[in-house]
Scaffold this active site. Structure first.
Site, mmCIF file in Angstrom:
data_model
loop_
_atom_site.group_PDB
_atom_site.id
_atom_site.type_symbol
_atom_site.label_atom_id
_atom_site.label_comp_id
_atom_site.label_asym_id
_atom_site.label_seq_id
_atom_site.Cartn_x
_atom_site.Cartn_y
_atom_site.Cartn_z
ATOM 1 N N GLU A 299 0.834 -1.201 0.000
ATOM 2 C CA GLU A 299 0.000 0.000 0.000
ATOM 3 C C GLU A 299 0.871 1.255 0.000
ATOM 4 O OE1 GLU A 299 -3.371 0.074 -0.385
ATOM 5 O OE2 GLU A 299 -3.019 -2.058 -0.737
ATOM 6 N N TRP A 331 -20.164 10.365 -20.810
ATOM 7 C CA TRP A 331 -20.694 10.380 -19.453
ATOM 8 C C TRP A 331 -22.104 10.968 -19.430
ATOM 9 C CZ3 TRP A 331 -17.840 7.513 -16.437
ATOM 10 C CH2 TRP A 331 -16.447 7.466 -16.615
ATOM 11 N N ASN A 366 -10.961 1.850 2.699
ATOM 12 C CA ASN A 366 -10.403 1.772 1.352
ATOM 13 C C ASN A 366 -11.257 0.945 0.400
ATOM 14 O OD1 ASN A 366 -8.145 2.269 -0.561
ATOM 15 N ND2 ASN A 366 -7.980 0.045 -0.482
ATOM 16 N N TRP A 384 -16.231 10.549 -13.456
ATOM 17 C CA TRP A 384 -15.444 10.261 -12.264
ATOM 18 C C TRP A 384 -14.853 11.518 -11.635
ATOM 19 C CZ3 TRP A 384 -10.334 11.756 -12.592
ATOM 20 C CH2 TRP A 384 -9.816 11.968 -13.869
#
Length: 490
Positions: A299, A331, A366, A384
């Site tokens: 990570e 989108w 997460n 996004w």
């Protein structure tokens, strides 16, 4: 670097997202050259333009107050300037250097595009003034230009990057920087640090004030500041959670993660401190040994990978997708659906619970970051970038490179992107990773009266009885719509 310095000349250390005195490359090096004076520049206008909200700004501000105390123990005063934007940085630093008679400026490098441009202008300003500038690698193990493919290109995929990182990592990158000894305090007074303006102290709470908001997202108990608090959190993680991390990290009802991301984002702790602690608990190893410790190490490598991406592919710093072809994706635009996602009213319990956690605490588990991001970009087919900005506005651990990288992964526009046909089913994710719906009912208490199985996907009648909203989209139809949109790119 410019100019030859007199012996034992005053050194100015510019603190940014590295607000600590332990294992600090710039501070450690500066202290070998002469007496040190620290400076912090508050650029709140710039931070807001970069999307940071009250949670991150308030956490950083409290951290700078703690830094001033930590520096004082070393006899180092901290100057504080509120200057608004990056454009004012070169002049502010040069003026401060002249005011205190500093012959050199020291700072640790930062990697997003605007920060690199700012630092280039600072170096040029000091060079023109015949003052020395020293820059250091500190936030990451390798400068982006140091870790390249066999074709001398930047890595585009994490796995080969991580392999190269593990092969190259060694004593130079892992050695902790020496903490300066206490110096005779210079004849310079540190500045009083003012309170935050009201707009940066305002709490962000859910629209429905009856929700379980727990503490303020920037509450001292939840996010205590300072390098000792960060070190304590690391120690507790290693003692209590780390060896179960590889499994527990996916279950949001468990305290399975390190919760160190906020501290890493502002530099209250260094990656070297983290890796040294891993090796001390893993027989000196990083890439093998205990599965939990090696998984957590990866990570940290992901964090570095995204910093390299920001340099190698600067388009991601310009609101562009890493995969250029996905810039043509059609989108949808629905403010109503976007607001339902933001406010946790999608009708998908795991998604809604996660969004309430984010807004109430400034942090999100997460796995749930992936689930909620994929829901917005795939189920709703909303851009996004809207979700990326919403996260940055709320996250206490907001870091551009990591946040952008995670969002682009979920939206299948980025590095190591989830294949466009991989679309998490929120209900399946819920049943798998929150099997007893503990996390769901913590944040959606209205569902606690339902049988456990029903909490993952209440029936229409159960939704009406509890006041929980109907689903705003059908999973199967949404999946087909997203697949069609991505297929049309070809």
């Amino acid at each position: 670097m410019a100019a030859t310095q007199p012996a034992s000349s005053t050194q100015l250390v510019w603190f940014r997202n590295d607000i600590r005195t332990l294992d600090h490359s710039a501070l450690s090096a500066a202290a070998t050259k002469g007496p040190v004076i620290g400076i912090f520049l508050a650029c709140r206008d710039q931070w807001r333009s970069h999307g940071h909200g009250a949670n991150k700004i308030a956490f950083l501000h409290r951290g700078v107050v703690a830094l001033q105390r930590e520096l004082a123990e070393l006899g180092i005063p901290l100057l504080y300037r509120d200057i608004g934007s990056f454009d004012a940085v070169p002049k502010a630093l040069l003026t401060a250097a002249r005011d205190v008679g500093a012959q050199a400026l020291h700072f640790n490098r930062e990697y997003p595009l605007d920060e690199r441009s700012r630092d280039e202008k600072v170096a040029a300003e000091f060079t023109r003034a015949d003052l020395a500038v020293f820059e250091y690698t500190d936030h990451i193990a390798f400068e982006p230009s140091e870790l390249l493919t066999g074709q001398d290109d930047y890595y585009k995929v994490f796995t080969p990057f991580a392999k190269a990182w593990h092969q190259r990592i060694g004593g130079e990158q892992l050695a902790l920087r020496e903490t300066p000894s206490r110096q005779a305090r210079p004849d310079v007074s540190g500045d009083d640090i003012p309170d935050l303006p009201s707009q940066d102290r305002s709490e962000i709470v859910p629209t429905d004030s009856s929700r379980n908001t727990e503490n303020s997202s920037d509450d001292e108990a939840r996010w205590p500041v300072g390098q000792e608090a960060a070190a304590d959190r690391l120690a507790r993680f290693l003692q209590q959670r780390a060896r179960r991390y590889d499994n527990d990290r996916d279950f949001p009802a468990l305290a399975g993660t390190s919760e160190l991301s906020a501290y890493l984002s502002v530099g209250m702790i260094s990656y070297r401190q983290c890796l040294q602690a891993v090796m001390a608990n893993n027989g000196g190893h990083l890439g093998d040994g205990d599965a939990g410790l090696t998984s957590w190490t990866n990570e940290l490598v992901w964090r570095e990978f995204y910093q390299h991406i920001a340099v190698g592919f600067p388009r991601v710093c310009r609101y562009r997708p890493f995969k250029p072809e996905t810039d043509k994706l059609s989108w949808r635009y629905s403010d109503k659906e976007f607001e339902a996602w933001c406010e946790g009213r999608t009708g998908f319990p795991l998604v809604d619970a996660a969004m309430h956690q984010l807004v109430a605490t400034g942090w999100m588990h997460n796995r749930l970051r992936m689930v909620t991001a994929m829901f917005l970009s795939k189920h709703l087919l909303l851009d996004w970038r809207r979700g990326e900005a919403f996260f940055m506005r709320h996250l206490v651990d907001g870091d551009f490179a990591s946040n952008n990288g995670g969002w682009q992964w979920a939206a299948s526009t980025g590095t190591d992107a989830a294949p466009y046909f991989r679309i998490f089913n929120p209900t399946t994710q819920s049943r798998r990773f929150d099997p007893d719906a503990e996390f769901i009912t913590h944040w959606l208490p209205e569902l606690a009266a339902l049988p456990v199985k029903a909490r993952h996907q209440p029936s229409p009648d159960q939704r009406r009885q509890t006041g929980y909203p109907q689903a705003i989209v059908d999973h199967r139809l949404a999946r087909e719509r997203a697949l069609e949109a991505f297929k049309n790119l070809g």
